[in-house]
Design an enzyme around this catalytic site. Structure first.
Site, PDB file in Angstrom:
ATOM      1  CB  SER A 114      -0.866   0.018   1.268  1.00 30.75           C
ATOM      2  OG  SER A 114      -1.489   1.275   1.432  1.00 30.75           O
ATOM      3  CE1 TYR A 125      -3.798  -2.209   5.498  1.00 25.40           C
ATOM      4  CE2 TYR A 125      -2.995   0.001   4.986  1.00 25.40           C
ATOM      5  CZ  TYR A 125      -3.551  -1.199   4.576  1.00 25.40           C
ATOM      6  OH  TYR A 125      -3.852  -1.398   3.247  1.00 25.40           O
TER       7      TYR A 125
HETATM    8  N1  LIG Z   1      -8.827  -0.666  -0.500  1.00 27.08           N
HETATM    9  C1  LIG Z   1      -7.795   0.141  -0.397  1.00 27.08           C
HETATM   10  O1  LIG Z   1      -7.934   1.376  -0.364  1.00 27.08           O
HETATM   11  C2  LIG Z   1      -6.407  -0.411  -0.335  1.00 27.08           C
HETATM   12  C3  LIG Z   1      -5.333   0.480  -0.463  1.00 27.08           C
HETATM   13  C4  LIG Z   1      -4.041   0.005  -0.414  1.00 27.08           C
HETATM   14  C5  LIG Z   1      -3.815  -1.346  -0.236  1.00 27.08           C
HETATM   15  N2  LIG Z   1      -4.868  -2.195  -0.100  1.00 27.08           N
HETATM   16  C6  LIG Z   1      -4.581  -3.607   0.098  1.00 27.08           C
HETATM   17  O2  LIG Z   1      -5.190  -4.335  -0.937  1.00 27.08           O
HETATM   18  C7  LIG Z   1      -5.471  -5.655  -0.459  1.00 27.08           C
HETATM   19  C8  LIG Z   1      -6.927  -5.980  -0.775  1.00 27.08           C
HETATM   20  O3  LIG Z   1      -7.728  -5.087  -0.054  1.00 27.08           O
HETATM   21  P1  LIG Z   1      -9.227  -4.734  -0.452  1.00 27.08           P
HETATM   22  O4  LIG Z   1      -9.372  -3.287  -0.225  1.00 27.08           O
HETATM   23  O5  LIG Z   1      -9.579  -5.326  -1.748  1.00 27.08           O
HETATM   24  O6  LIG Z   1      -9.971  -5.433   0.764  1.00 27.08           O
HETATM   25  P2  LIG Z   1     -11.065  -6.571   0.890  1.00 27.08           P
HETATM   26  O7  LIG Z   1     -12.154  -6.358  -0.089  1.00 27.08           O
HETATM   27  O8  LIG Z   1     -11.368  -6.652   2.335  1.00 27.08           O
HETATM   28  O9  LIG Z   1     -10.274  -7.886   0.423  1.00 27.08           O
HETATM   29  C9  LIG Z   1      -9.395  -8.568   1.240  1.00 27.08           C
HETATM   30  C10 LIG Z   1      -9.232  -9.969   0.682  1.00 27.08           C
HETATM   31  O10 LIG Z   1      -8.305 -10.679   1.506  1.00 27.08           O
HETATM   32  C11 LIG Z   1      -8.907 -11.899   1.898  1.00 27.08           C
HETATM   33  N3  LIG Z   1      -8.369 -12.303   3.186  1.00 27.08           N
HETATM   34  C12 LIG Z   1      -8.297 -11.577   4.323  1.00 27.08           C
HETATM   35  N4  LIG Z   1      -7.780 -12.314   5.320  1.00 27.08           N
HETATM   36  C13 LIG Z   1      -7.505 -13.537   4.775  1.00 27.08           C
HETATM   37  C14 LIG Z   1      -6.970 -14.728   5.298  1.00 27.08           C
HETATM   38  N5  LIG Z   1      -6.597 -14.828   6.587  1.00 27.08           N
HETATM   39  N6  LIG Z   1      -6.817 -15.791   4.475  1.00 27.08           N
HETATM   40  C15 LIG Z   1      -7.190 -15.703   3.169  1.00 27.08           C
HETATM   41  N7  LIG Z   1      -7.706 -14.596   2.620  1.00 27.08           N
HETATM   42  C16 LIG Z   1      -7.867 -13.522   3.417  1.00 27.08           C
HETATM   43  C17 LIG Z   1     -10.396 -11.594   1.949  1.00 27.08           C
HETATM   44  O11 LIG Z   1     -11.178 -12.763   1.816  1.00 27.08           O
HETATM   45  P3  LIG Z   1     -11.899 -13.563   3.000  1.00 27.08           P
HETATM   46  O12 LIG Z   1     -12.392 -12.587   4.008  1.00 27.08           O
HETATM   47  O13 LIG Z   1     -12.973 -14.308   2.256  1.00 27.08           O
HETATM   48  O14 LIG Z   1     -10.845 -14.478   3.530  1.00 27.08           O
HETATM   49  C18 LIG Z   1     -10.522 -10.752   0.683  1.00 27.08           C
HETATM   50  O15 LIG Z   1     -10.594 -11.595  -0.446  1.00 27.08           O
HETATM   51  C19 LIG Z   1      -5.131  -5.658   1.033  1.00 27.08           C
HETATM   52  O16 LIG Z   1      -3.842  -6.203   1.206  1.00 27.08           O
HETATM   53  C20 LIG Z   1      -5.114  -4.189   1.380  1.00 27.08           C
HETATM   54  O17 LIG Z   1      -4.278  -3.897   2.472  1.00 27.08           O
HETATM   55  C21 LIG Z   1      -6.152  -1.769  -0.143  1.00 27.08           C
END
Ligand SMILES: NC(=O)c1ccc[n+]([C@@H]2O[C@H](COP(=O)([O-])OP(=O)(O)OC[C@H]3O[C@@H](n4cnc5c(N)ncnc54)[C@H](OP(=O)(O)O)[C@@H]3O)[C@@H](O)[C@H]2O)c1
Length: 262
Positions: free
Chosen positions: A149, A162
């Site tokens: 991120s 985080y």
């Molecule tokens: N959204 C943003 O603004 C943003 C910005 C920068 C970086 N990111 C990063 O991008 C990535 C995806 O985030 P997102 O925003 O798309 O969030 P999200 O919709 O909450 O997706 C997170 C994903 O990770 C999976 N996950 C979480 N814990 C897990 C575990 N213990 N085992 C297996 N799968 C797991 C979740 O699936 P299940 O719950 O079904 O396991 C889901 O598929 C993250 O690493 C986040 O830090 C996001």
């Protein structure tokens, strides 16, 4: 002008991709886009039902595999990896998107909460990389992509653990590149800004330069096609943060305080 930092991936119709964290948000949209482009995609996360719905028709067509798992469970990751490699013979890209977020300020810090967040955002990712590297090295081909991120660039209020987890992932991925590039493997670092997903739906502050998850997926696919090491977006936001990081701390802290009001 410069050669890409990574070896080219196969064209999408020939590509076999494992996405860990494919049930919602950025991972789900990236899986859908890659399937639309003709790739074979194995989808993992904990929610089996959501994974099947993301995979859609590709599941029956044999182009998608659903492997539900908790990626902090090393034996589950090993078993899924073994099955995917057995099914496809080899994998071209392992994209680790899974992560979680919990706002935390210094006065809310506990060791228990910090360890729980690091278990997912850091140890889950590192454990998955540890599971796949021996096979990729043996086949002398393939790539790993890690979603960190822009919050890992520098300290930000509310991101006490985080941000630390993402800073650690950035360093980890840089070092992976240094180790694996010479052995013919690709290593990609993905640093998104704010993306509209279930993860950010909990944020109670206005998110600058917020984009939708399908746009994030397009940025990731385009960056992979260009062979970039760091895929960061949206550029208007990520470039600003990169510049801020270069400032002396006195100015960096003042700019962050002014822009966040915290
Ligand atoms: N959204 C943003 O603004 C943003 C910005 C920068 C970086 N990111 C990063 O991008 C990535 C995806 O985030 P997102 O925003 O798309 O969030 P999200 O919709 O909450 O997706 C997170 C994903 O990770 C999976 N996950 C979480 N814990 C897990 C575990 N213990 N085992 C297996 N799968 C797991 C979740 O699936 P299940 O719950 O079904 O396991 C889901 O598929 C993250 O690493 C986040 O830090 C996001």
């Amino acid at each position: 002008m410069f050669a890409p930092l990574n070896p080219p991936l196969p064209a999408w119709p020939d590509a076999r991709v494992w996405i860990v964290g494919a049930s919602t948000g950025i991972g789900a949209e990236t899986a859908k886009l890659m399937l639309t482009l003709g790739a074979r995609v194995a989808l993992s996360a904990r929610s089996a039902e959501k994974l099947s719905s993301v995979a859609g028709d590709a599941l029956a067509a044999g182009r998608a595999i659903v492997e539900p798992l908790d990626f902090t469970d090393a034996s589950a990751v090993d078993a899924a990896w073994t099955r995917i490699v057995a099914a496809w013979g080899s994998v071209d890209l392992v994209l680790i998107v899974a992560g979680t977020h919990e706002e935390m300020r210094a006065w809310e810090l506990t060791g228990t909460k910090a360890r729980a967040l690091l278990e997912t955002n850091l140890h889950g990712v590192i454990g998955t990389v540890a599971a796949v590297v021996p096979t990729l090295l043996a086949q002398k081909q393939g790539a790993i992509g890690i979603v960190a991120s822009v919050a890992g660039y520098g300290g930000l209020p509310k991101a006490l653990i985080y941000g630390a987890s993402k800073a650690a992932l950035i360093n980890f991925t840089e070092t992976l590149y240094l180790d694996l590039h010479g052995r013919g493997l690709g290593v990609y670092l993905v640093n998104p800004g704010f993306v509209r997903t279930p993860l950010t739906a909990r944020n109670d502050f206005p998110m600058p330069y917020l984009i939708d998850a399908d746009r994030a997926a397009q940025e990731i696919v385009a960056g992979l096609e260009r062979g970039e090491f760091e895929i960061h977006f949206p550029k208007a936001f990520s470039r600003k943060l990169k510049l801020l990081r270069l400032l002396p701390y006195r100015w960096y802290f003042a700019a962050i305080r002014r822009s966040t009001g915290l």
